[in-house]
Design an enzyme around this catalytic site. Structure first.
Site, PDB file in Angstrom:
ATOM      1  N   ASP A 187       0.981  -1.148   0.024  1.00  0.00           N
ATOM      2  CA  ASP A 187      -0.038  -0.088   0.109  1.00  0.00           C
ATOM      3  C   ASP A 187       0.931   1.257  -0.100  1.00  0.00           C
ATOM      4  O   ASP A 187       2.196   1.072   0.229  1.00  0.00           O
ATOM      5  CB  ASP A 187      -0.854   0.055   1.246  1.00  0.00           C
ATOM      6  N   SER A 188       0.185   2.340  -0.451  1.00  0.00           N
ATOM      7  CA  SER A 188       0.990   3.624  -0.331  1.00  0.00           C
ATOM      8  C   SER A 188       1.468   3.819   1.266  1.00  0.00           C
ATOM      9  O   SER A 188       2.474   4.690   1.444  1.00  0.00           O
ATOM     10  CB  SER A 188       0.153   4.554  -1.016  1.00  0.00           C
ATOM     11  N   CYS A 213      -4.290  -0.978  -2.363  1.00  0.00           N
ATOM     12  CA  CYS A 213      -4.377   0.233  -2.485  1.00  0.00           C
ATOM     13  C   CYS A 213      -5.231   0.592  -3.571  1.00  0.00           C
ATOM     14  O   CYS A 213      -4.935  -0.055  -4.674  1.00  0.00           O
ATOM     15  CB  CYS A 213      -3.082   0.946  -2.572  1.00  0.00           C
ATOM     16  N   HIS A 261      -8.139   3.262   3.748  1.00  0.00           N
ATOM     17  CA  HIS A 261      -7.880   4.054   4.990  1.00  0.00           C
ATOM     18  C   HIS A 261      -9.191   4.370   5.665  1.00  0.00           C
ATOM     19  O   HIS A 261      -9.496   4.227   6.871  1.00  0.00           O
ATOM     20  CB  HIS A 261      -7.439   5.366   4.501  1.00  0.00           C
ATOM     21  N   CYS A 287     -11.515   3.138  -0.423  1.00  0.00           N
ATOM     22  CA  CYS A 287     -10.055   3.393   0.021  1.00  0.00           C
ATOM     23  C   CYS A 287      -9.799   2.656   1.295  1.00  0.00           C
ATOM     24  O   CYS A 287     -10.707   2.722   2.133  1.00  0.00           O
ATOM     25  CB  CYS A 287     -10.044   4.835   0.097  1.00  0.00           C
ATOM     26  N   GLU A 298      -4.260  10.242   8.442  1.00  0.00           N
ATOM     27  CA  GLU A 298      -3.153   9.990   8.552  1.00  0.00           C
ATOM     28  C   GLU A 298      -2.384  10.952   9.559  1.00  0.00           C
ATOM     29  O   GLU A 298      -1.400  10.872  10.144  1.00  0.00           O
ATOM     30  CB  GLU A 298      -2.320  10.538   7.396  1.00  0.00           C
TER      31      GLU A 298
HETATM   32  N1  DGL Z   1      -4.952   3.597   0.995  1.00  0.00           N
HETATM   33  C1  DGL Z   1      -5.229   4.474  -0.502  1.00  0.00           C
HETATM   34  C2  DGL Z   1      -6.205   3.729  -1.197  1.00  0.00           C
HETATM   35  O1  DGL Z   1      -6.662   2.880  -1.080  1.00  0.00           O
HETATM   36  C3  DGL Z   1      -5.359   5.858  -0.415  1.00  0.00           C
HETATM   37  C4  DGL Z   1      -4.153   6.453   0.319  1.00  0.00           C
HETATM   38  C5  DGL Z   1      -3.329   7.105  -0.613  1.00  0.00           C
HETATM   39  O2  DGL Z   1      -3.979   8.208  -1.292  1.00  0.00           O
HETATM   40  O3  DGL Z   1      -2.251   6.827  -0.845  1.00  0.00           O
HETATM   41  O4  DGL Z   1      -6.674   4.509  -2.423  1.00  0.00           O
END
Ligand code: DGL
Length: 274
Positions: A11-12, A74, A195, A193, A159
């Site tokens: 993931d990012s 991600c 997050h 997403c 975050e």
């Molecule tokens: N967790 C990422 C996603 O599912 C979003 C976080 C990011 O923008 O890096 O898209």
């Protein structure tokens, strides 16, 4: 990590840990390596080229650690990098390895949740503008109306440790109102997403009970289980020692301090330079 052949989860940053949490709960027996590219997160507003370049570097690193299978946990990377990696990069760098995303498995199932045939999809700007969810959901459920909305404030709030704050409530309420005003028949909201599950309490506060909110983790975990069942040749390459290793491209202590909220258990990571 010598002698193991783990499943790689990328993931990012932290968000993929919500998916990893579901995968580890459903399939605890396998070895796993998680890589968060925290030094370059968030990916949400970045261009296709940049997301592809960053994601490919991380995938190559996971391959170098012995992962035959990598999950892009991600949505932004799945929307902007997966296809190019699968079609152009993999045949050149590791034709026998596989990289899977989170969009297709989610799209395959999400249509089964709605009774009003109207689904709301919330994601980053990158995921929403890629149009991937609309295309994929319509592929499997042509009659379902898909309303997408980018919620660009949600990842930074999470975050920065503000998921339980009045500020988070403000933006969650604002975005949910926008979605439901444009698509009042919505009975199912997909958190597209990784997050966003951390905002679940706030999301539930501003939605009527008849609207269900679906996080991706359990769907992606089920789909990985089915994938391994359908691909015994891949299953045979993955080792089942039950280990979990965590890596981040940024500071490890910082990662560990934040990661447990996403993973639901204590995390001890190491920093890597790609
Ligand atoms: N967790 C990422 C996603 O599912 C979003 C976080 C990011 O923008 O890096 O898209």
């Amino acid at each position: 990590m010598q002698g193991i052949s783990p499943i790689g989860i990328f993931d990012s940053g932290y968000g993929g840990l919500t998916v990893f949490r579901s995968i580890a709960a459903l399939l605890p027996e396998y070895d796993y390596i998680y890589l968060g590219d925290n030094a370059r997160a968030p990916y949400g507003n970045r261009s296709f080229e940049t997301v592809h370049q960053y994601t490919l570097e991380c995938v190559k690193w996971l391959f170098s650690k012995g992962c035959p299978l990598v999950i892009l946990a991600c949505n932004t990377a799945s929307a902007k990098a997966l296809r190019t990696i699968q079609q152009k990069d993999l045949p050149a760098i590791a034709p026998d390895n596989r990289v899977l995303g989170v969009i297709r498995p989610t799209a395959e199932k999400i249509g089964n949740y709605t009774r009003s045939n109207s689904i709301g999809v919330l994601g980053t700007k990158g995921t929403v503008t890629s149009g991937s969810y609309e295309i994929e959901i319509h592929h499997f459920f042509p009659g379902v109306q898909v309303s997408q909305l980018a919620c660009p404030m949600w990842v930074p709030l999470i975050e920065n440790g503000e998921a339980k704050s009045a500020g988070a409530d403000f933006f969650v309420q604002k975005n949910l109102n926008e979605l439901l005003t444009s698509a009042p028949d919505t009975d199912t909201i997909l958190l597209a997403c990784t997050h966003y599950p951390l905002l679940m309490d706030s999301i539930r506060k501003y939605l009527p009970e008849n609207i269900q909110v679906i996080p991706q983790g359990p769907i992606v975990a089920d789909s990985l289980k089915e994938y391994l069942h359908r691909h015994p040749e891949m299953l045979a390459r993955i080792t089942a020692g039950g280990s979990r290793h965590f890596f981040t491209t940024d500071d490890a202590t910082d990662f560990d301090n934040h990661a447990s909220a996403f993973f639901g258990a204590e995390v001890r990571s190491e920093q890597v330079r790609l």
